[in-house]
Design a protein around this motif. Structure first.
Motif, mmCIF file in Angstrom:
data_model
loop_
_atom_site.group_PDB
_atom_site.id
_atom_site.type_symbol
_atom_site.label_atom_id
_atom_site.label_comp_id
_atom_site.label_asym_id
_atom_site.label_seq_id
_atom_site.Cartn_x
_atom_site.Cartn_y
_atom_site.Cartn_z
ATOM 1 N N GLU A 20 -9.990 -5.134 12.334
ATOM 2 C CA GLU A 20 -10.782 -4.034 11.799
ATOM 3 C C GLU A 20 -10.008 -2.724 11.806
ATOM 4 O O GLU A 20 -10.159 -1.914 10.916
ATOM 5 C CB GLU A 20 -12.084 -3.891 12.586
ATOM 6 N N SER A 21 -9.135 -2.515 12.796
ATOM 7 C CA SER A 21 -8.390 -1.255 12.853
ATOM 8 C C SER A 21 -7.379 -1.151 11.724
ATOM 9 O O SER A 21 -7.025 -0.062 11.302
ATOM 10 C CB SER A 21 -7.688 -1.102 14.204
ATOM 11 N N PHE A 22 -6.914 -2.305 11.200
ATOM 12 C CA PHE A 22 -5.961 -2.282 10.102
ATOM 13 C C PHE A 22 -6.644 -2.091 8.760
ATOM 14 O O PHE A 22 -6.023 -1.776 7.765
ATOM 15 C CB PHE A 22 -5.155 -3.588 10.057
ATOM 16 N N ALA A 23 -7.951 -2.304 8.697
ATOM 17 C CA ALA A 23 -8.655 -2.333 7.419
ATOM 18 C C ALA A 23 -8.717 -0.977 6.732
ATOM 19 O O ALA A 23 -8.791 -0.901 5.525
ATOM 20 C CB ALA A 23 -10.069 -2.876 7.616
ATOM 21 N N GLY A 24 -8.700 0.095 7.458
ATOM 22 C CA GLY A 24 -8.752 1.417 6.848
ATOM 23 C C GLY A 24 -10.162 1.786 6.452
ATOM 24 O O GLY A 24 -11.099 1.040 6.675
ATOM 25 N N THR A 25 -10.297 2.938 5.848
ATOM 26 C CA THR A 25 -11.604 3.383 5.393
ATOM 27 C C THR A 25 -11.507 3.794 3.947
ATOM 28 O O THR A 25 -10.433 4.021 3.423
ATOM 29 C CB THR A 25 -12.112 4.585 6.222
ATOM 30 N N ASN A 26 -12.638 3.930 3.320
ATOM 31 C CA ASN A 26 -12.659 4.286 1.902
ATOM 32 C C ASN A 26 -12.832 5.787 1.698
ATOM 33 O O ASN A 26 -13.189 6.233 0.627
ATOM 34 C CB ASN A 26 -13.756 3.507 1.174
ATOM 35 N N GLY A 27 -12.578 6.577 2.732
ATOM 36 C CA GLY A 27 -12.700 8.017 2.622
ATOM 37 C C GLY A 27 -14.086 8.507 2.972
ATOM 38 O O GLY A 27 -14.335 9.685 3.066
ATOM 39 N N ARG A 108 -3.585 4.363 1.590
ATOM 40 C CA ARG A 108 -4.710 4.949 2.314
ATOM 41 C C ARG A 108 -5.913 5.218 1.425
ATOM 42 O O ARG A 108 -7.032 5.334 1.904
ATOM 43 C CB ARG A 108 -4.267 6.226 3.016
ATOM 44 N N ALA A 109 -5.712 5.290 0.126
ATOM 45 C CA ALA A 109 -6.818 5.500 -0.809
ATOM 46 C C ALA A 109 -7.566 4.192 -1.093
ATOM 47 O O ALA A 109 -8.574 4.202 -1.784
ATOM 48 C CB ALA A 109 -6.302 6.092 -2.121
ATOM 49 N N ASN A 110 -7.060 3.090 -0.554
ATOM 50 C CA ASN A 110 -7.654 1.769 -0.776
ATOM 51 C C ASN A 110 -7.787 1.451 -2.267
ATOM 52 O O ASN A 110 -8.815 0.963 -2.730
ATOM 53 C CB ASN A 110 -9.010 1.647 -0.080
ATOM 54 N N ALA A 115 -2.778 -2.065 -4.493
ATOM 55 C CA ALA A 115 -2.586 -3.124 -3.500
ATOM 56 C C ALA A 115 -2.040 -4.394 -4.149
ATOM 57 O O ALA A 115 -1.082 -4.994 -3.654
ATOM 58 C CB ALA A 115 -3.902 -3.411 -2.788
ATOM 59 N N ILE A 116 -2.636 -4.782 -5.257
ATOM 60 C CA ILE A 116 -2.225 -6.014 -5.934
ATOM 61 C C ILE A 116 -0.825 -5.882 -6.503
ATOM 62 O O ILE A 116 0.038 -6.744 -6.293
ATOM 63 C CB ILE A 116 -3.235 -6.371 -7.048
ATOM 64 N N ARG A 117 -0.588 -4.811 -7.228
ATOM 65 C CA ARG A 117 0.730 -4.637 -7.857
ATOM 66 C C ARG A 117 1.839 -4.489 -6.822
ATOM 67 O O ARG A 117 2.919 -5.064 -6.973
ATOM 68 C CB ARG A 117 0.706 -3.443 -8.809
ATOM 69 N N SER A 118 1.582 -3.745 -5.755
ATOM 70 C CA SER A 118 2.625 -3.539 -4.746
ATOM 71 C C SER A 118 2.864 -4.808 -3.929
ATOM 72 O O SER A 118 3.971 -5.032 -3.444
ATOM 73 C CB SER A 118 2.289 -2.360 -3.825
ATOM 74 N N TRP A 119 1.861 -5.656 -3.784
ATOM 75 C CA TRP A 119 2.066 -6.921 -3.074
ATOM 76 C C TRP A 119 3.051 -7.791 -3.849
ATOM 77 O O TRP A 119 3.851 -8.516 -3.270
ATOM 78 C CB TRP A 119 0.740 -7.655 -2.872
ATOM 79 N N ASN A 120 3.033 -7.667 -5.155
ATOM 80 C CA ASN A 120 3.933 -8.441 -6.007
ATOM 81 C C ASN A 120 5.261 -7.748 -6.260
ATOM 82 O O ASN A 120 6.313 -8.377 -6.232
ATOM 83 C CB ASN A 120 3.236 -8.726 -7.339
ATOM 84 N N GLY A 121 5.226 -6.429 -6.482
ATOM 85 C CA GLY A 121 6.430 -5.727 -6.914
ATOM 86 C C GLY A 121 6.996 -4.721 -5.924
ATOM 87 O O GLY A 121 7.916 -3.987 -6.270
ATOM 88 N N GLY A 122 6.431 -4.639 -4.725
ATOM 89 C CA GLY A 122 6.904 -3.674 -3.742
ATOM 90 C C GLY A 122 6.272 -2.306 -3.960
ATOM 91 O O GLY A 122 5.527 -2.098 -4.922
ATOM 92 N N GLN A 123 6.579 -1.397 -3.085
ATOM 93 C CA GLN A 123 5.951 -0.075 -3.120
ATOM 94 C C GLN A 123 6.340 0.738 -4.355
ATOM 95 O O GLN A 123 5.607 1.620 -4.773
ATOM 96 C CB GLN A 123 6.264 0.710 -1.841
ATOM 97 N N HIS A 124 7.466 0.447 -4.954
ATOM 98 C CA HIS A 124 7.905 1.169 -6.160
ATOM 99 C C HIS A 124 7.834 0.233 -7.368
ATOM 100 O O HIS A 124 8.745 0.178 -8.186
ATOM 101 C CB HIS A 124 9.316 1.717 -5.961
ATOM 102 N N TYR A 125 6.720 -0.497 -7.468
ATOM 103 C CA TYR A 125 6.541 -1.505 -8.507
ATOM 104 C C TYR A 125 6.558 -0.905 -9.908
ATOM 105 O O TYR A 125 6.284 0.272 -10.105
ATOM 106 C CB TYR A 125 5.233 -2.266 -8.293
ATOM 107 N N SER A 126 6.852 -1.765 -10.863
ATOM 108 C CA SER A 126 6.768 -1.433 -12.276
ATOM 109 C C SER A 126 5.448 -2.005 -12.800
ATOM 110 O O SER A 126 5.144 -3.179 -12.571
ATOM 111 C CB SER A 126 7.940 -2.074 -13.022
ATOM 112 N N ARG A 127 4.678 -1.184 -13.503
ATOM 113 C CA ARG A 127 3.406 -1.668 -14.066
ATOM 114 C C ARG A 127 3.674 -2.832 -15.021
ATOM 115 O O ARG A 127 2.955 -3.825 -15.018
ATOM 116 C CB ARG A 127 2.670 -0.540 -14.787
ATOM 117 N N ARG A 128 4.687 -2.692 -15.825
ATOM 118 C CA ARG A 128 5.008 -3.725 -16.810
ATOM 119 C C ARG A 128 5.379 -5.041 -16.121
ATOM 120 O O ARG A 128 4.910 -6.110 -16.495
ATOM 121 C CB ARG A 128 6.148 -3.247 -17.697
ATOM 122 N N ALA A 129 6.208 -4.956 -15.085
ATOM 123 C CA ALA A 129 6.682 -6.158 -14.400
ATOM 124 C C ALA A 129 5.579 -6.846 -13.586
ATOM 125 O O ALA A 129 5.662 -8.049 -13.326
ATOM 126 C CB ALA A 129 7.859 -5.811 -13.491
#
Length: 142
Positions: A20-27, A108-110, A115-129
């Motif tokens: 639960e502590s890792f889950a974060g909040t929605n603001g 942090r913005a949830n 989340a989905i794109r960065s899980w696949n392409g890393g933190q500096h993901y390409s939208r196209r890729a």
């Protein structure tokens, strides 16, 4: 006997609190539910197979050694003594903890799309890729 029961109860409480502590909040102060996203990612990455291996990626969420290292860096920055191992990638619960840890640090913005794109392409993901991956995960969420 009572000491053993107390220890089991304490371990169970700590495990729940850790996730639960890792889950974060929605603001708004309430926890954000990442379960639909994590479950969809698991289906896309491994079809639900916790023993899946593809190159350096392993487990249900196909976690790389770099991701494990990043999680441990975050834990170190947070002054936590907890560390993940390469074998933890084969444990679905620990894989989800790593996902939640990454989101709590980098997202942090949830933002589900991030989340989905960065899980696949890393933190500096390409939208196209990451477009096809994003669409696959979204299909599994519906």
């Amino acid at each position: 006997m009572i000491k053993v029961v107390r220890k089991v109860v304490m371990v169970a409480i700590l495990m729940v609190c850790t996730v639960e502590s890792f889950a974060g909040t929605n603001g708004k102060g309430s926890s954000f539910d990442w379960n639909p996203v994590m479950n969809a990612i698991i289906q896309v990455e491994s079809g639900g197979n916790p023993k899946a291996v593809s190159g350096p990626s392993c487990g249900a969420m196909q976690i790389t050694p770099i991701c494990v290292k990043e999680c441990n860096n975050i834990l170190e920055k947070r002054k936590s003594k907890k560390r993940y191992t390469m074998n933890d990638r084969f444990d679905v619960q620990k894989s989800k903890e790593m996902f939640l840890l990454i989101q709590s640090f980098f997202n942090r913005a949830n933002d589900v799309e991030h989340a989905i794109r960065s899980w696949n392409g890393g933190q500096h993901y390409s939208r196209r890729a990451t477009q096809r991956y994003y669409e696959k995960v979204m299909r599994h969420m519906k």
